[in-house]
Every structure is written in C-alpha cells, then in structure tokens.
Enzyme design. Sequence first.
Site, PDB file in Angstrom:
ATOM      1  N   SER A 127       0.823  -1.191   0.000  1.00 29.28           N
ATOM      2  CA  SER A 127       0.000   0.000   0.000  1.00 29.28           C
ATOM      3  C   SER A 127       0.869   1.257   0.000  1.00 29.28           C
ATOM      4  CB  SER A 127      -0.936  -0.060   1.210  1.00 29.28           C
ATOM      5  OG  SER A 127      -1.929   0.913   1.134  1.00 29.28           O
ATOM      6  N   HIS A 152      -2.598  -1.034  -4.152  1.00 26.99           N
ATOM      7  CA  HIS A 152      -4.056  -1.049  -4.285  1.00 26.99           C
ATOM      8  C   HIS A 152      -4.585   0.372  -4.156  1.00 26.99           C
ATOM      9  CE1 HIS A 152      -4.741  -1.721   0.364  1.00 26.99           C
ATOM     10  NE2 HIS A 152      -4.068  -0.627   0.104  1.00 26.99           N
TER      11      HIS A 152
END
Length: 241
Positions: A127, A152
Amino acid sequence: MMRGLVSGAKMLSSTPSSMATSIATGRRSYSLIPMVIEHSSRGERAYDIFSRLLKERIICINGPINDDTSHVVVAQLLYLESENPSKPIHMYLNSPGGHVTAGLAIYDTMQYIRSPISTICLGQAASMASLLLAAGAKGQRRSLPNATVMIHQPSGGYSGQAKDITIHTKQIVRVWDALNELYVKHTGQPLDVVANNMDRDHFMTPEEAKAFGIIDEVIDERPLELVKDAVGNESKDKSSS
C-alpha cells in the site's frame, strides 16, 4: 494498509498486541530496544539501536504508517539533509502501509530534500509503503529476495449526512487519482496499467515489482556502497571523539 482519510480495510496480518507504544520516535517499538555501547577516549556512550543507525544515515520504517511515524521520519530526513545534503540516505521499509496523508507527508519530504534516498524493502512494502519504496532515487530502489510488494487503491469510511458522504467520496477519488499519477511518475507505466493494477490488492514478488518499475534491483546481500557509507561514518565518528 493504504487507509483513506478516515479508515481502511485491514490486511491479513495486523499489528501485534504486545507491541509497546513508541518511545520518542514514530518507529513502533517492542518491549526491548537493543542498546549499543561505544567506547572512545571520552568514555562510553550508549545509543538505542535506531539512533545508532541514524548516525549511519539509515532510517527504518517498521509497522503501520501513521502520524507518529510520519512526523519522526520527516524530522529525520530534514536532519540528515542538514548534516550533508549531498550524501545518500538509506530508508529500510517493512510496512503494511497506513494512512495516506501520513504517507504523503513522508513522500513529499523525500522529494523536497536534496539528499538522494535509496530505498530497501524487507518483509513487505504494501500500500502506501510501496509508493515510498518506488519514490527512492532511480537506480537505488531495492528489495530483498523474499519480500512482498502490494499496491491497491485507497479505502476509507465515513458516516454522516448524505452530502457530507458525497464530499468525502469525491475526496477519496481525488486522492486515488493523485496516487495513480505518482505511481506513473515513478514506475514509468501508463496510467491505464497503473489504474487497473491498483483497482484491487495486487501482490508482487520482488522480480515482479522490478518488472513493474517499483524497484530497480533485487539483492541478497548488502551493496558495497552501503557498506562503504557505514564504514566512512564510523571512521569519522571515531576521529572526532
């Protein structure tokens, strides 16, 4: 975890409950912090291990990225630049990600200072941490062979009046678009490729992360230039003691 403006989904592995609160740093600290004792003509000097590593221009980001982590890492970056703006800084990342705003504060500071920053992933850079990994100096972004990289889209949650929810939804989408552009900048991938891969949790091996453009090299031992930096700093410290 790349959390949105309020909160976000949790990954499979969460922060251990036994982890103590941070002590004077944003690094999540365990109940026992190793101490390093140095001897010189002036006597003994004790450092916690992270402070000793900072003398070698090494910054460690371990655990979730939050405001506590951010304000310390930003301060460390600014301090090391003031010490020597032309000398590299080495950032080691083992993080599931965290708050977008906290991560972007670190990212912007990395771009703001003049010191080149090498980034090294060990364990995971997921992330928001994957963006920090990609934001290192070109040719100086590395990963150890058994690490995991994940990208993501940001996630968030908000409750309240319908209009307020709409406002926050638009803000999360704006942040998502901005993050996509940053990955495009640092990976060289087209926007549609980045957006498609960011749509859901996308896990990569180090070799896949290299092919995607997040890192430049997969290493299994410390590069010689990093060893030279450490030895050079140690010699300088001893000569000034």
